[in-house]
Scaffold this motif. Structure first.
Motif, mmCIF file in Angstrom:
data_model
loop_
_atom_site.group_PDB
_atom_site.id
_atom_site.type_symbol
_atom_site.label_atom_id
_atom_site.label_comp_id
_atom_site.label_asym_id
_atom_site.label_seq_id
_atom_site.Cartn_x
_atom_site.Cartn_y
_atom_site.Cartn_z
ATOM 1 N N ALA A 109 37.200 31.552 37.599
ATOM 2 C CA ALA A 109 37.148 32.273 36.303
ATOM 3 C C ALA A 109 37.797 33.539 36.590
ATOM 4 N N ILE A 110 38.170 34.282 37.798
ATOM 5 C CA ILE A 110 38.522 35.361 38.160
ATOM 6 C C ILE A 110 39.896 35.247 37.782
ATOM 7 N N GLY A 111 40.495 36.266 36.913
ATOM 8 C CA GLY A 111 41.879 36.141 36.318
ATOM 9 C C GLY A 111 42.804 36.449 37.446
ATOM 10 N N VAL A 113 42.935 35.351 40.509
ATOM 11 C CA VAL A 113 42.854 33.979 41.253
ATOM 12 C C VAL A 113 43.523 32.983 40.527
ATOM 13 N N ARG A 114 43.578 32.987 39.020
ATOM 14 C CA ARG A 114 44.204 32.168 38.205
ATOM 15 C C ARG A 114 45.590 32.491 38.259
ATOM 16 N N ALA A 115 45.851 33.656 38.163
ATOM 17 C CA ALA A 115 47.394 34.145 38.192
ATOM 18 C C ALA A 115 48.039 33.493 39.655
ATOM 19 N N PHE A 116 47.255 33.857 40.594
ATOM 20 C CA PHE A 116 47.588 33.585 42.385
ATOM 21 C C PHE A 116 48.049 31.749 41.916
ATOM 22 N N VAL A 117 47.044 31.141 41.394
ATOM 23 C CA VAL A 117 47.346 29.540 41.489
ATOM 24 C C VAL A 117 48.481 29.297 40.646
ATOM 25 N N ASP A 118 48.515 29.821 39.331
ATOM 26 C CA ASP A 118 49.524 29.528 38.427
ATOM 27 C C ASP A 118 51.101 29.750 39.072
ATOM 28 N N SER A 119 50.950 30.903 39.648
ATOM 29 C CA SER A 119 52.468 31.229 40.635
ATOM 30 C C SER A 119 52.796 30.156 41.464
ATOM 31 N N ILE A 188 30.712 26.989 32.189
ATOM 32 C CA ILE A 188 31.404 28.057 32.814
ATOM 33 C C ILE A 188 32.867 27.838 32.409
ATOM 34 N N ASP A 189 33.596 26.539 32.663
ATOM 35 C CA ASP A 189 35.095 26.686 32.168
ATOM 36 C C ASP A 189 35.254 26.606 31.063
ATOM 37 N N SER A 190 34.524 26.486 30.016
ATOM 38 C CA SER A 190 34.669 26.285 28.455
ATOM 39 C C SER A 190 34.510 27.721 28.094
ATOM 40 N N HIS A 191 33.680 28.722 28.773
ATOM 41 C CA HIS A 191 33.244 29.741 28.252
ATOM 42 C C HIS A 191 33.801 31.191 29.088
ATOM 43 N N ARG A 192 34.623 30.615 30.047
ATOM 44 C CA ARG A 192 35.359 32.059 31.000
ATOM 45 C C ARG A 192 36.115 32.867 29.995
ATOM 46 N N GLU A 193 36.446 34.085 30.283
ATOM 47 C CA GLU A 193 37.379 34.874 29.500
ATOM 48 C C GLU A 193 38.693 34.719 29.499
ATOM 49 N N VAL A 194 39.172 34.214 30.700
ATOM 50 C CA VAL A 194 40.494 33.730 31.155
ATOM 51 C C VAL A 194 40.878 32.381 31.138
ATOM 52 N N SER A 195 41.756 31.991 30.338
ATOM 53 C CA SER A 195 41.956 30.595 30.163
ATOM 54 C C SER A 195 41.068 29.611 30.182
#
Length: 232
Positions: A109-111, A113-119, A188-195
């Protein structure tokens, strides 16, 4: 068979069989398979082993983000299977435990971290002909994917699948524990702020509550043949 360069995005809740389905499609049609969930699990395992997750589940976000730049998570193709490595170490078994599952949603859910994985996913998928599964592949990572599939199944069926999978690995948990963990991750996955986890508007829905793997393959064969004229 000539396969056009396309990306297939497979999203859905936990334990809907996304990875198994995506691997099956990759094998049948000769696509590269990438498991985005494995990347998030890899980051989670790294954080756990580095003492960045407290006993109460709180994540030391600052320490984790500081360590991301030097984190070497990558996929290796071994005997036709894509496996996740942390440096020189294969971590496929470690990342599939219920302990990692219980912490992966807060970490993912950490933005940053998601950017790291996306890259990393974008780098791995250069060249097309990729099928990738996760929770935001068709909505965030590859919103222009040529084909999007959203998988779903009942809570009880998903929990039973996960329970059987853990039992086969020798992990002893009650069905109620597995079901509670699954529902917590869904929330958690459906209510997180990022993606957050959601179905893309142009995704095809696959409810496999009462489907066999063969029936899923027949379903996707018809879909891929109809959209792209590809036969497996």
């Amino acid at each position: 068979m000539i396969i056009p360069d396309i990306i297939i995005a497979v999203d859905g809740c936990s334990s809907t069989g996304k990875s198994t389905f995506a691997k099956m499609v990759a094998s049948a049609f000769g696509f590269l398979y990438l498991d985005s969930g494995a990347m998030y699990r890899g980051v989670t395992l790294f954080a756990m082993e580095g003492g960045m997750i407290a006993e109460d589940g709180a994540v030391d976000t600052l320490r984790l983000l500081d360590a991301l730049d030097g984190l070497d998570l990558h996929f290796v193709n071994e005997d036709g299977a894509t496996k996740l490595y942390l440096g020189e170490r294969c971590i496929e078994k470690e990342i599939r435990t219920l302990e990692v599952s219980s912490h992966v949603s807060p970490v993912s859910a950490i933005g940053q971290v998601r950017a790291f994985v996306d890259s990393r996913l974008h780098a791995f998928s250069q060249g097309g002909r990729v099928i990738m599964d996760g929770r935001d592949i068709g909505t965030t990572v590859f919103p222009a994917a040529e084909l999007k599939i959203f998988m779903t199944a009942s809570d009880e069926v998903r929990a039973q699948r996960r329970f059987d999978e853990l039992a086969a690995k020798g992990e002893k948990h009650t069905f109620e524990e597995v079901l509670a963990n699954l529902r917590e991750r869904d929330y958690i996955d459906s209510h997180r702020e990022v993606s957050p986890l959601r179905q893309a508007e142009d995704a095809f829905v696959l409810d496999n509550t009462e489907m066999t793997m063969h029936e899923e393959l027949v379903w996707v064969q018809g879909l891929i043949q109809g959209r792209f004229g590809i036969l497996c």
